[in-house]
Design a protein around this motif. Sequence first.
Motif, PDB file in Angstrom:
ATOM      1  N   LEU A 172       0.852  -1.188   0.000  1.00  0.00           N
ATOM      2  CA  LEU A 172       0.000   0.000   0.000  1.00  0.00           C
ATOM      3  C   LEU A 172       0.886   1.236   0.000  1.00  0.00           C
ATOM      4  CD1 LEU A 172      -2.448  -1.025   2.897  1.00  0.00           C
ATOM      5  CD2 LEU A 172      -2.722  -1.485   0.446  1.00  0.00           C
ATOM      6  N   GLU A 173       0.379   2.308  -0.611  1.00  0.00           N
ATOM      7  CA  GLU A 173       1.102   3.580  -0.590  1.00  0.00           C
ATOM      8  C   GLU A 173       0.095   4.716  -0.485  1.00  0.00           C
ATOM      9  OE1 GLU A 173       4.540   6.141  -2.957  1.00  0.00           O
ATOM     10  OE2 GLU A 173       3.999   4.127  -3.659  1.00  0.00           O
ATOM     11  N   TRP A 174       0.356   5.627   0.451  1.00  0.00           N
ATOM     12  CA  TRP A 174      -0.561   6.735   0.711  1.00  0.00           C
ATOM     13  C   TRP A 174      -0.053   8.004   0.031  1.00  0.00           C
ATOM     14  CZ3 TRP A 174       0.297   2.679   3.791  1.00  0.00           C
ATOM     15  CH2 TRP A 174      -0.808   2.042   4.388  1.00  0.00           C
ATOM     16  N   PRO A 175      -0.929   8.771  -0.633  1.00  0.00           N
ATOM     17  CA  PRO A 175      -0.503   9.984  -1.325  1.00  0.00           C
ATOM     18  C   PRO A 175      -0.330  11.153  -0.363  1.00  0.00           C
ATOM     19  CG  PRO A 175      -2.873   9.735  -1.518  1.00  0.00           C
ATOM     20  CD  PRO A 175      -2.373   8.510  -0.785  1.00  0.00           C
ATOM     21  N   GLY A 176       0.297  12.226  -0.873  1.00  0.00           N
ATOM     22  CA  GLY A 176       0.377  13.458  -0.111  1.00  0.00           C
ATOM     23  C   GLY A 176       1.776  13.894   0.251  1.00  0.00           C
ATOM     24  N   TRP A 177       2.780  13.070  -0.039  1.00  0.00           N
ATOM     25  CA  TRP A 177       4.139  13.370   0.381  1.00  0.00           C
ATOM     26  C   TRP A 177       4.842  14.292  -0.609  1.00  0.00           C
ATOM     27  CZ3 TRP A 177       7.327  11.059  -3.340  1.00  0.00           C
ATOM     28  CH2 TRP A 177       6.747  10.024  -4.075  1.00  0.00           C
ATOM     29  N   ALA A 178       5.793  15.060  -0.089  1.00  0.00           N
ATOM     30  CA  ALA A 178       6.592  15.953  -0.923  1.00  0.00           C
ATOM     31  C   ALA A 178       7.741  15.172  -1.565  1.00  0.00           C
ATOM     32  CB  ALA A 178       7.145  17.096  -0.082  1.00  0.00           C
ATOM     33  N   ALA A 179       8.316  15.748  -2.607  1.00  0.00           N
ATOM     34  CA  ALA A 179       9.361  15.051  -3.360  1.00  0.00           C
ATOM     35  C   ALA A 179      10.567  14.710  -2.504  1.00  0.00           C
ATOM     36  CB  ALA A 179       9.782  15.903  -4.553  1.00  0.00           C
ATOM     37  N   ASP A 180      10.869  15.560  -1.514  1.00  0.00           N
ATOM     38  CA  ASP A 180      12.046  15.322  -0.677  1.00  0.00           C
ATOM     39  C   ASP A 180      11.698  14.664   0.658  1.00  0.00           C
ATOM     40  OD1 ASP A 180      10.680  17.454   0.382  1.00  0.00           O
ATOM     41  OD2 ASP A 180      12.458  18.683   0.763  1.00  0.00           O
ATOM     42  N   ALA A 181      10.503  14.119   0.774  1.00  0.00           N
ATOM     43  CA  ALA A 181      10.067  13.511   2.029  1.00  0.00           C
ATOM     44  C   ALA A 181      10.821  12.208   2.295  1.00  0.00           C
ATOM     45  CB  ALA A 181       8.564  13.237   1.989  1.00  0.00           C
ATOM     46  N   PRO A 182      11.070  11.889   3.553  1.00  0.00           N
ATOM     47  CA  PRO A 182      11.687  10.598   3.873  1.00  0.00           C
ATOM     48  C   PRO A 182      10.721   9.460   3.546  1.00  0.00           C
ATOM     49  CG  PRO A 182      10.931  11.686   5.872  1.00  0.00           C
ATOM     50  CD  PRO A 182      10.777  12.677   4.759  1.00  0.00           C
ATOM     51  N   VAL A 183      11.284   8.281   3.324  1.00  0.00           N
ATOM     52  CA  VAL A 183      10.484   7.093   3.024  1.00  0.00           C
ATOM     53  C   VAL A 183      10.296   6.289   4.300  1.00  0.00           C
ATOM     54  CG1 VAL A 183      10.358   4.945   1.715  1.00  0.00           C
ATOM     55  CG2 VAL A 183      11.340   7.003   0.659  1.00  0.00           C
ATOM     56  N   VAL A 184       9.050   5.968   4.616  1.00  0.00           N
ATOM     57  CA  VAL A 184       8.740   5.131   5.777  1.00  0.00           C
ATOM     58  C   VAL A 184       8.098   3.843   5.269  1.00  0.00           C
ATOM     59  CG1 VAL A 184       7.362   4.900   7.871  1.00  0.00           C
ATOM     60  CG2 VAL A 184       8.473   7.077   7.354  1.00  0.00           C
ATOM     61  N   LEU A 185       8.765   2.728   5.522  1.00  0.00           N
ATOM     62  CA  LEU A 185       8.287   1.416   5.093  1.00  0.00           C
ATOM     63  C   LEU A 185       7.815   0.657   6.322  1.00  0.00           C
ATOM     64  CD1 LEU A 185       8.009  -0.710   2.810  1.00  0.00           C
ATOM     65  CD2 LEU A 185      10.349  -1.442   3.379  1.00  0.00           C
ATOM     66  N   MET A 186       6.518   0.309   6.362  1.00  0.00           N
ATOM     67  CA  MET A 186       5.915  -0.295   7.552  1.00  0.00           C
ATOM     68  C   MET A 186       5.661  -1.787   7.355  1.00  0.00           C
ATOM     69  SD  MET A 186       3.351   2.859   8.570  1.00  0.00           S
ATOM     70  CE  MET A 186       2.955   3.272   6.863  1.00  0.00           C
ATOM     71  N   LEU A 187       6.034  -2.566   8.364  1.00  0.00           N
ATOM     72  CA  LEU A 187       5.889  -4.017   8.340  1.00  0.00           C
ATOM     73  C   LEU A 187       5.049  -4.453   9.532  1.00  0.00           C
ATOM     74  CD1 LEU A 187       9.660  -4.854   7.710  1.00  0.00           C
ATOM     75  CD2 LEU A 187       7.883  -4.518   5.975  1.00  0.00           C
ATOM     76  N   HIS A 188       3.978  -5.176   9.269  1.00  0.00           N
ATOM     77  CA  HIS A 188       3.040  -5.574  10.317  1.00  0.00           C
ATOM     78  C   HIS A 188       3.493  -6.825  11.052  1.00  0.00           C
ATOM     79  CE1 HIS A 188       1.669  -8.982   7.905  1.00  0.00           C
ATOM     80  NE2 HIS A 188       1.671  -8.173   6.857  1.00  0.00           N
ATOM     81  N   GLY A 189       2.753  -7.190  12.073  1.00  0.00           N
ATOM     82  CA  GLY A 189       3.040  -8.379  12.858  1.00  0.00           C
ATOM     83  C   GLY A 189       2.401  -9.631  12.282  1.00  0.00           C
ATOM     84  N   GLY A 190       2.730 -10.764  12.882  1.00  0.00           N
ATOM     85  CA  GLY A 190       2.204 -12.042  12.430  1.00  0.00           C
ATOM     86  C   GLY A 190       0.692 -12.118  12.546  1.00  0.00           C
ATOM     87  N   GLY A 191       0.048 -12.625  11.496  1.00  0.00           N
ATOM     88  CA  GLY A 191      -1.402 -12.746  11.476  1.00  0.00           C
ATOM     89  C   GLY A 191      -2.120 -11.455  11.152  1.00  0.00           C
ATOM     90  N   LEU A 192      -1.387 -10.382  10.860  1.00  0.00           N
ATOM     91  CA  LEU A 192      -2.013  -9.097  10.547  1.00  0.00           C
ATOM     92  C   LEU A 192      -1.886  -8.804   9.057  1.00  0.00           C
ATOM     93  CD1 LEU A 192      -0.856  -7.088  13.696  1.00  0.00           C
ATOM     94  CD2 LEU A 192      -3.075  -8.159  13.275  1.00  0.00           C
ATOM     95  N   HIS A 193      -1.848  -7.528   8.681  1.00  0.00           N
ATOM     96  CA  HIS A 193      -1.894  -7.140   7.272  1.00  0.00           C
ATOM     97  C   HIS A 193      -1.491  -5.685   7.147  1.00  0.00           C
ATOM     98  CE1 HIS A 193      -5.774  -5.105   8.215  1.00  0.00           C
ATOM     99  NE2 HIS A 193      -5.821  -6.069   9.107  1.00  0.00           N
TER     100      HIS A 193
END
Length: 329
Positions: free
Chosen positions: A62-83
Amino acid sequence: MSTRRHPDVRPSLRTLRLDSFATRWERLLSAAQRHAVPDHEDLVLPAEGMVRRGSGPALHYLEWPGWAADAPVVLMLHGGGLHAHTFDLTANLLRCRARCLAVDLRGHGESDWVEPTSYGSDAICEDIDAVIAALELEDVVVVGHSLGGMGAMVWAGRRPAALSGLVIVDVAPEMDAAGIGSVGAFVTTPQSFVDLEEVQAHLAADSPTIAPRVDGVAANLRWGDDGRLTYKYDSSQFMAMKLELRDDLRRIVRQIVCPTRILRGERSNVTSETAAAELAGLIPGATWTTIPDAGHTIQSSNPVALAAHIVKFLDEITPTSAPPPQAPQ
């Protein structure tokens, strides 16, 4: 490595209704209202994509819109049995500050399933590499919860140059045995339901003092061939998963060199204050804190506080380029 899709490759009409835009939007609004998320009019549903490669499972993200071109990248990883959708509210609150992505771990959500022996920390590391390469991400801040946090720590210890920051959400080398046992029992026990009302009743009975809501797990449900609702994840993975635990994980995390923040839920039955403090002591320069009004799954129980702490962390490691305020004339 062979891969296999979860059973409902061709969705039924009821599956389409469960996953329709209108249904997902109403679930997002309901969760936002329950958590008193401000600015409901600014909420968005994320874009979706698949990372495909010559070998290994296809990974849904999934990717959420709204970030600026120089924004940091945050990559999120869920727990077991989640999504990945477990970060819907947190990412909405972060999306103007960072480019937010969340991945369904293999065997979860809409990502491919694999053989039971092809899950674990090494597999998560491979999948992080695949997502970063496919999407050409740089200077990544990884936010990893529980199982995703274990994989993120192993990955960070082995690939220190690829990471700008690490946020570990309610996981540590030493975890409470009873808490882990209850999580393990939940994800390995086959469960199916007649409808969403039965899911809600089951959740309320399982956690009567917290009263979880079905809108938090609906994205993790599918209609099976038998006409009943069941969870999307491959429960067989938890029987043979290969994870670095305790001393092995302690050895690995000592190699992490990026800025690191450890967050634990105030009500967590998995990660104690002692365990969080020990982990912070193992990683050079790491700090830890407790999130109030939160259990093990902080992104579900207090997404507003989680987002605020991630923003604070980003501000510390990636200062904004806005000019400083001028002194009055």
